[in-house]
Scaffold this motif. Structure first.
Motif, PDB file in Angstrom:
ATOM      1  N   SER A   1       0.768  -1.274  -0.104  1.00 51.76           N
ATOM      2  CA  SER A   1      -0.028  -0.120   0.131  1.00 51.76           C
ATOM      3  C   SER A   1       0.962   1.406   0.022  1.00 51.76           C
ATOM      4  N   ASP A   2       0.259   2.295  -0.519  1.00 52.58           N
ATOM      5  CA  ASP A   2       1.147   3.539  -0.464  1.00 52.58           C
ATOM      6  C   ASP A   2       1.327   4.075   0.871  1.00 52.58           C
ATOM      7  N   LEU A   3       0.258   3.790   1.811  1.00 47.57           N
ATOM      8  CA  LEU A   3       0.595   4.321   3.350  1.00 47.57           C
ATOM      9  C   LEU A   3       1.788   3.557   3.935  1.00 47.57           C
ATOM     10  N   TYR A   4       1.985   2.179   3.626  1.00 41.96           N
ATOM     11  CA  TYR A   4       2.788   1.618   4.336  1.00 41.96           C
ATOM     12  C   TYR A   4       4.251   1.610   3.586  1.00 41.96           C
ATOM     13  N   ARG A   5       4.206   2.020   2.559  1.00 42.03           N
ATOM     14  CA  ARG A   5       5.708   2.233   1.579  1.00 42.03           C
ATOM     15  C   ARG A   5       6.141   3.658   2.365  1.00 42.03           C
ATOM     16  N   ALA A   6       5.148   4.707   2.698  1.00 43.39           N
ATOM     17  CA  ALA A   6       5.786   5.903   3.038  1.00 43.39           C
ATOM     18  C   ALA A   6       5.729   5.961   4.532  1.00 43.39           C
ATOM     19  N   HIS A   7       5.023   4.911   5.313  1.00 42.20           N
ATOM     20  CA  HIS A   7       5.276   5.106   6.885  1.00 42.20           C
ATOM     21  C   HIS A   7       5.182   3.533   7.403  1.00 42.20           C
ATOM     22  N   PRO A   8       6.078   2.803   7.125  1.00 41.53           N
ATOM     23  CA  PRO A   8       5.912   1.273   7.660  1.00 41.53           C
ATOM     24  C   PRO A   8       5.978   1.407   9.251  1.00 41.53           C
ATOM     25  N   ASP A   9       6.424   2.403   9.981  1.00 39.92           N
ATOM     26  CA  ASP A   9       6.312   2.660  11.283  1.00 39.92           C
ATOM     27  C   ASP A   9       4.946   2.756  11.754  1.00 39.92           C
ATOM     28  N   TYR A  10       4.089   2.912  11.107  1.00 38.42           N
ATOM     29  CA  TYR A  10       2.615   3.130  11.547  1.00 38.42           C
ATOM     30  C   TYR A  10       1.894   1.715  11.683  1.00 38.42           C
ATOM     31  N   ALA A  11       2.580   0.933  11.390  1.00 36.55           N
ATOM     32  CA  ALA A  11       2.096  -0.755  11.924  1.00 36.55           C
ATOM     33  C   ALA A  11       2.717  -1.031  13.074  1.00 36.55           C
ATOM     34  N   LEU A  12       2.052  -1.572  13.767  1.00 34.63           N
ATOM     35  CA  LEU A  12       2.233  -2.353  14.968  1.00 34.63           C
ATOM     36  C   LEU A  12       3.204  -3.618  14.546  1.00 34.63           C
TER      37      LEU A  12
ATOM     38  N   PHE B   1      -3.041   2.317  16.390  1.00 30.87           N
ATOM     39  CA  PHE B   1      -3.735   3.487  16.793  1.00 30.87           C
ATOM     40  C   PHE B   1      -3.676   4.114  18.073  1.00 30.87           C
ATOM     41  N   SER B   2      -2.432   3.606  18.985  1.00 28.11           N
ATOM     42  CA  SER B   2      -1.998   4.252  20.049  1.00 28.11           C
ATOM     43  C   SER B   2      -1.496   5.660  19.856  1.00 28.11           C
ATOM     44  N   ARG B   3      -1.174   5.754  18.545  1.00 33.51           N
ATOM     45  CA  ARG B   3      -0.653   6.998  18.035  1.00 33.51           C
ATOM     46  C   ARG B   3      -1.607   8.113  17.487  1.00 33.51           C
ATOM     47  N   LYS B   4      -1.521   9.237  17.819  1.00 34.13           N
ATOM     48  CA  LYS B   4      -2.673  10.320  17.302  1.00 34.13           C
ATOM     49  C   LYS B   4      -2.482  10.419  15.963  1.00 34.13           C
ATOM     50  N   GLU B   5      -1.029  10.627  15.603  1.00 36.58           N
ATOM     51  CA  GLU B   5      -0.904  10.980  14.110  1.00 36.58           C
ATOM     52  C   GLU B   5      -1.378   9.889  13.026  1.00 36.58           C
TER      53      GLU B   5
ATOM     54  N   SER C   1       1.396   0.439  27.803  1.00 40.70           N
ATOM     55  CA  SER C   1       0.333   1.091  27.662  1.00 40.70           C
ATOM     56  C   SER C   1      -0.544   0.788  26.137  1.00 40.70           C
ATOM     57  N   VAL C   2       0.230   0.091  25.108  1.00 43.74           N
ATOM     58  CA  VAL C   2      -0.022   0.015  24.081  1.00 43.74           C
ATOM     59  C   VAL C   2      -1.406  -0.250  23.701  1.00 43.74           C
ATOM     60  N   LEU C   3      -1.744  -1.527  24.265  1.00 41.88           N
ATOM     61  CA  LEU C   3      -3.194  -2.263  23.795  1.00 41.88           C
ATOM     62  C   LEU C   3      -4.261  -1.165  24.450  1.00 41.88           C
ATOM     63  N   TYR C   4      -4.217  -0.697  25.571  1.00 45.02           N
ATOM     64  CA  TYR C   4      -5.103   0.146  26.032  1.00 45.02           C
ATOM     65  C   TYR C   4      -5.477   1.321  25.249  1.00 45.02           C
ATOM     66  N   ASP C   5      -4.153   2.176  25.027  1.00 50.48           N
ATOM     67  CA  ASP C   5      -4.118   3.245  24.284  1.00 50.48           C
ATOM     68  C   ASP C   5      -4.662   3.094  22.749  1.00 50.48           C
TER      69      ASP C   5
ATOM     70  N   ASP D   1       1.272  -8.560  17.201  1.00 47.59           N
ATOM     71  CA  ASP D   1       2.652  -7.841  17.343  1.00 47.59           C
ATOM     72  C   ASP D   1       2.487  -6.491  18.264  1.00 47.59           C
ATOM     73  N   VAL D   2       2.427  -6.722  19.581  1.00 54.74           N
ATOM     74  CA  VAL D   2       2.020  -5.607  20.320  1.00 54.74           C
ATOM     75  C   VAL D   2       3.226  -4.819  20.749  1.00 54.74           C
ATOM     76  N   TYR D   3       3.881  -3.803  19.763  1.00 55.55           N
ATOM     77  CA  TYR D   3       5.037  -2.975  19.887  1.00 55.55           C
ATOM     78  C   TYR D   3       4.594  -1.757  19.255  1.00 55.55           C
ATOM     79  N   SER D   4       4.649  -0.627  19.819  1.00 56.33           N
ATOM     80  CA  SER D   4       4.658   0.870  18.981  1.00 56.33           C
ATOM     81  C   SER D   4       6.254   1.502  19.012  1.00 56.33           C
ATOM     82  N   CYS D   5       6.497   1.944  17.941  1.00 60.84           N
ATOM     83  CA  CYS D   5       7.906   2.314  18.080  1.00 60.84           C
ATOM     84  C   CYS D   5       7.774   4.115  18.422  1.00 60.84           C
TER      85      CYS D   5
END
Length: 550
Positions: free
Chosen positions: A421-432, A450-454, A496-500, A485-489
């Motif tokens: 996807s274009d979104l993943y190519r631009a922002h692979p860090d957006y995925a858990l 989705f724990s990240r506002k951006e 806090s990731v799952l609740y957030d 894969d519960v990890y947010s960069c």
């Protein structure tokens, strides 16, 4: 009065039409649970038994009184580290490694109306329909406050429970568990009824006796899931559909959750429910709060059938909203089984024509209308209308469907992303994703962080542009995989990731809802049908089949 307080005995009584819930702040300022069951006008403090139960520990402040032990007294919100060896509702740790706390009654407030929990779905009610009790507990040694929220809806026969934990100190506190509900019963045997399943076999019924072997039911999936539905029932062993006592506890939460039930050596029963403590270690800095999601409690003395009616009526009247709250919902035809990804605008219009001839009310355009999405290997995250595939704009398609006399609905799965996807190519860090490890995939897709506002902002902007172009009457919001894969960069504390993540999901839903409803603050449940599993039924009762039109 739905909420009564006896100041001489410090007993709180919460009354609905058919039930009473009681607790007491005792002489040591500990909040003890007295009763939940058939309505009574009496006070139930006689259920408390004080005697030396050999080798049960005694809190230091009771000095030589060996008859007072939290290992066997019924408690309202038990915490770790008090000598109670049963499962506790609150487990916390200080920055320097001290574990546990000892909560004491400080104050309470009673008011008309129903409390709200910012960022979380709750039961709603007018001032004339509900009352709120808030009991404040604090630890004399650890700087922590627990506010216990109780909502009472007398005519609907339901109670609600929630807890807010606040760090009053300078240093960070860590919550290792913070459940929403604790129920202690000093006598009687009970069965635990719960619902398990998988795609195609959702909400399978199971009933087991509560014994001295602790039973823990848990969704570790980051979602409520059809594997473990967030509803449990406590029933007397002889309870049937038409007779016997039973209590339902329904979580108003779409994330991972847990329930614990067991008898202790003295034949008392403890039941708890709330956010799963799996991968949970929530940090609270100075002044920060954690809010445990709301639970709905309902009692019936007339069997499971009556319990089902009361709980369903309460949810319909005080969770659901919109024009179909008290009406039969229209019949819809979904394009998925008829077309899967193989469609264009004309094929969908032909489907709409056949639907109209059959007396169907609504056509839902399912997966495949956006981005590069001709199978389930690509496109998620790119919410741009594929007008080349449709042969027209989404607005034109919606207009033609409505011109046939049908309402128009559309499918989305905003929480997910395809690696192609274009979104993943631009922002692979957006995925858990866990650094240095190949991702775990489900349906060939990853989960957005989705724990990240951006990340939520990006999806909100994309979805809003697409949906505003056609103004759908109905939104099918899918959730086709769990969180593994519960990890947010971006998270400093991974606990806090799952609740957030769930708070981020609710924020997205609230914002989308506000655009449709004049910026009103309303429940996420009003917005969509949220489904788990490809084509499967909605998997938790907080999310209902509802339309966007008001």
């Amino acid at each position: 009065m739905a909420i009564q307080y006896d100041s001489s005995k410090r007993i709180f009584s919460l009354h609905t039409r058919h039930s009473t819930y009681q607790m007491q702040a005792d002489v040591h300022d500990r909040l003890l649970h007295l009763y939940y069951g058939r309505r009574t006008e009496g006070e139930m403090d006689y259920v408390l038994t004080f005697r030396d139960r050999g080798f049960c520990p005694n809190p230091g402040d009771v000095k030589t009184d060996r008859t007072y032990s939290l290992a066997c007294l019924p408690q309202e919100y038990p915490s770790q580290g008090t000598g109670d060896f049963r499962s506790t509702a609150l487990m916390l740790e200080t920055e320097d490694g001290r574990i546990g706390c000892d909560l004491r009654y400080v104050s309470h407030t009673i008011r008309e109306g129903k409390y709200e929990l910012p960022g979380l779905p709750t039961v709603y009610a007018g001032n004339e329909e509900a009352m709120t009790l808030v009991i404040t507990l604090e630890d004399p040694a650890v700087p922590v406050r627990a506010e216990l929220f109780y909502g009472v809806l007398p005519e609907s026969d339901i109670l609600t429970r929630s807890v807010r934990i606040t760090n009053l100190g300078e240093k960070t506190l860590y919550l290792n568990r913070a459940l929403s509900v604790n129920l202690d019963f000093v006598t009687g045997k009970r069965d635990l009824i719960s619902f398990y399943g998988y795609q195609g076999l959702e909400r399978s019924f199971q009933r087991n006796p509560i014994t001295h072997t602790e039973q823990t039911l848990m969704s570790r999936r980051g979602t409520s899931s059809h594997q473990f539905n967030p509803l449990c029932i406590l029933a007397d062993p002889d309870t049937t559909e038409t007779a016997g006592s039973c209590i339902a506890v329904q979580m108003m939460y779409s994330g991972g959750n847990m329930a614990v039930a067991a008898m202790d050596p003295f034949q008392s029963t403890r039941f708890q429910m709330g956010v799963a403590d799996y991968a949970f270690r929530y940090p609270l800095k100075k002044g920060e709060c954690f809010t445990a999601p709301e639970a709905i409690l309902c009692y019936s003395g007339d069997g499971l059938g009556e319990l089902s009616i009361r709980l369903a009526d309460g949810i319909r009247d005080h969770v659901m909203r919109g024009p179909y709250q008290h009406r039969v919902t229209p019949i819809l035809l979904n394009s998925w089984e008829g077309c899967y990804f193989d469609f264009d605008g004309e094929k969908l219009l032909n489907l709409a024509g056949e639907a109209k001839n059959l007396g169907i009310d609504l056509l839902v355009v399912d997966d495949g209308w956006f981005g590069k999405r001709d199978d389930d290997n690509s496109g998620l995250g790119d919410w741009t209308v594929n007008e080349k595939k449709l042969g027209m704009s989404l607005a034109e398609l919606a207009g033609k469907v409505r011109g046939m006399g049908l309402a128009f609905g559309i499918w989305v799965e905003p929480e997910m992303i395809s690696e192609d996807s274009d979104l993943y190519r631009a922002h692979p860090d957006y995925a858990l994703q866990i650094p240095g490890r190949m991702p775990v995939r489900g349906r060939n897709q990853l989960v957005l962080d989705f724990s990240r506002k951006e990340v939520v902002d990006n999806i909100f902007d994309q979805i809003t542009k697409a949906l505003d172009s056609c103004e759908p009457d109905y939104l099918k919001w899918d959730c086709n995989r769990s969180l593994s894969d519960v990890y947010s960069c971006a998270a400093k504390e991974q606990g806090s990731v799952l609740y957030d993540y769930v708070l981020g999901l609710y924020d997205l839903l609230d914002r989308r809802r506000a655009l449709r409803c004049g910026n009103a603050r309303l429940l996420p449940a009003d917005l969509v049908q949220r489904q788990h599993g490809c084509g499967g039924p909605a998997s938790d009762s907080v999310w209902n089949e509802l339309w966007l039109s008001q």
